[in-house]
Enzyme design. Structure first.
Site, PDB file in Angstrom:
ATOM      1  N   LYS A  62      35.818  28.593  42.975  1.00 46.29           N
ATOM      2  CA  LYS A  62      36.630  29.699  43.494  1.00 46.29           C
ATOM      3  C   LYS A  62      36.230  29.884  44.960  1.00 46.29           C
ATOM      4  CE  LYS A  62      38.069  34.423  42.356  1.00 46.29           C
ATOM      5  NZ  LYS A  62      39.508  34.193  42.494  1.00 46.29           N
TER       6      LYS A  62
HETATM    7  N1  PMP Z   1      43.443  30.955  38.760  1.00 50.06           N
HETATM    8  C1  PMP Z   1      43.273  31.310  40.041  1.00 50.06           C
HETATM    9  C2  PMP Z   1      43.707  30.375  41.115  1.00 50.06           C
HETATM   10  C3  PMP Z   1      42.686  32.543  40.356  1.00 50.06           C
HETATM   11  O1  PMP Z   1      42.517  32.906  41.622  1.00 50.06           O
HETATM   12  C4  PMP Z   1      42.288  33.403  39.313  1.00 50.06           C
HETATM   13  C5  PMP Z   1      41.676  34.750  39.640  1.00 50.06           C
HETATM   14  N2  PMP Z   1      40.297  34.658  39.822  1.00 50.06           N
HETATM   15  C6  PMP Z   1      42.477  32.985  37.990  1.00 50.06           C
HETATM   16  C7  PMP Z   1      43.066  31.757  37.757  1.00 50.06           C
HETATM   17  C8  PMP Z   1      42.034  33.841  36.842  1.00 50.06           C
HETATM   18  O2  PMP Z   1      40.638  33.859  36.752  1.00 50.06           O
HETATM   19  P1  PMP Z   1      39.857  35.098  36.137  1.00 50.06           P
HETATM   20  O3  PMP Z   1      40.483  35.378  34.815  1.00 50.06           O
HETATM   21  O4  PMP Z   1      38.453  34.636  36.014  1.00 50.06           O
HETATM   22  O5  PMP Z   1      40.026  36.225  37.082  1.00 50.06           O
END
Ligand code: PMP
Length: 320
Positions: A161
């Site tokens: 991320k």
């Molecule tokens: N995909 C992307 C590209 C994201 O930015 C996010 C948000 N963090 C998610 C999926 C979902 O991840 P999470 O459930 O851990 O927030």
């Protein structure tokens, strides 16, 4: 929507006034996207304010940093505690969004930067409501498949991320909004469905749930993982497999998951109604299970709720 400011930001080990958490314009991350970050929600529950999977999110921050050889100069438990501090000191016990970030700071220029230089670390928190618009959780959202593809696996790693990844996401969302959609979905370079610009994606057909595997150029979302476990607990089969674009058009239900988006139904894709063009029954059931974690109607068997105020009240099972 403008950011709702709060009082303090945890910056480099201490709380500083919101306006003073600034960085130099020659910070490496600003030029080359070399930041890693997280988004965590705090919910007000009957047993107090809880960080949802706070420690899991912070673990992912270290994993994202590891991929890029970014050195975070604080231990995991110190940063978890700092997240709790930021929420408490800003009086955000009614609910908040926490944004920790670690990045290559000021010091050396050049693409790789100085990998021995410890990262700059900050943690902010503020109030943040529904991400995909008012009413999205009940009525669902209209989305489109983007003309932009997700990053190929051997280019920019999707499992990190990292700030730089979000240029791809921004193109997807900018295009979607320009065309009047709430969000855009991206295909991966093999042509299969990958994810939304900032959300994972689930498709329901004939009572089974399908979601792209982690090798489909997705972020391994914690909400995705949560929903998989809630579905399995409810006896609904979840299959992680490649999803062709047209399955979105003939699916019974589609929904998106993410910390910001929570669990948002999709009511149309490319202007084709999904199922009956409104939130479907399995999506609603899973929403009930998911939001039930925060109003106490779903038992937290997993220790996902981590108290912001009273560490002793931790629901995470203790070792004996
Ligand atoms: N995909 C992307 C590209 C994201 O930015 C996010 C948000 N963090 C998610 C999926 C979902 O991840 P999470 O459930 O851990 O927030």
């Amino acid at each position: 929507m403008p950011l709702k400011t709060s009082k303090y930001i945890w910056h480099e080990g201490k709380l500083v006034p919101w306006e003073q958490a600034t960085v130099h314009v020659l910070s490496h991350a600003l030029h080359y996207g070399s930041s890693v970050f997280e988004g965590i929600r705090v919910y007000k529950t009957p047993t107090g304010a809880m960080g949802f999977r706070l420690t899991d999110h912070m673990r992912r921050l270290y994993h994202s940093a590891k991929i890029y050889r970014i050195k975070i100069p604080f231990a995991l438990d110190v940063l978890v505690e700092a997240c709790r501090d930021v929420v408490r000191e800003n009086g955000l016990l009614n609910g908040a969004y926490i944004r920790p970030i670690a990045f290559r700071g000021y010091g050396e220029m050049g693409v790789a930067g100085n990998i021995d230089q410890p990262a700059t670390v900050s943690i902010a928190a503020w109030e943040w409501g529904s991400y995909l618009g008012e009413g999205a959780l009940e009525q669902g959202v209209d989305v489109c498949v983007s003309s932009w593809q997700r990053v190929a696996p051997n280019t920019v790693p999707a499992l990190a991320k990292a700030g730089g990844n979000y240029l791809s996401s921004a193109l997807v969302t900018l295009e979607a909004r320009r065309l009047g959609f709430a969000e855009g979905l991206a295909l991966n370079t093999a042509g299969f469905v990958s994810e939304g610009a900032g959300e994972n994606l689930f498709v329901i057909q004939n009572g089974k749930i399908y979601t792209p595997p982690v090798a489909s150029s997705i972020l391994s979302g914690l909400t995705r993982n949560t929903v998989i476990q809630l579905a399995e607990q409810a006896g609904i089969e979840v299959l992680e497999q490649n999803i062709p674009r047209e399955l979105l058009y003939i699916a019974d239900e589609v929904f998106l998951t993410g910390t910001a988006a929570e669990l948002t139904p999709v009511r149309s894709v490319d202007k084709i109604p999904v199922g009956e063009g409104k939130r479907g029954p399995i999506t609603e059931k899973l929403q009930k299970q998911f939001f039930g974690l925060f109003d106490g109607t779903t038992a937290d068997r997993w220790g996902w709720l981590e108290p912001i105020v009273d560490q002793k009240a931790r629901t995470r099972p203790m070792a004996v």
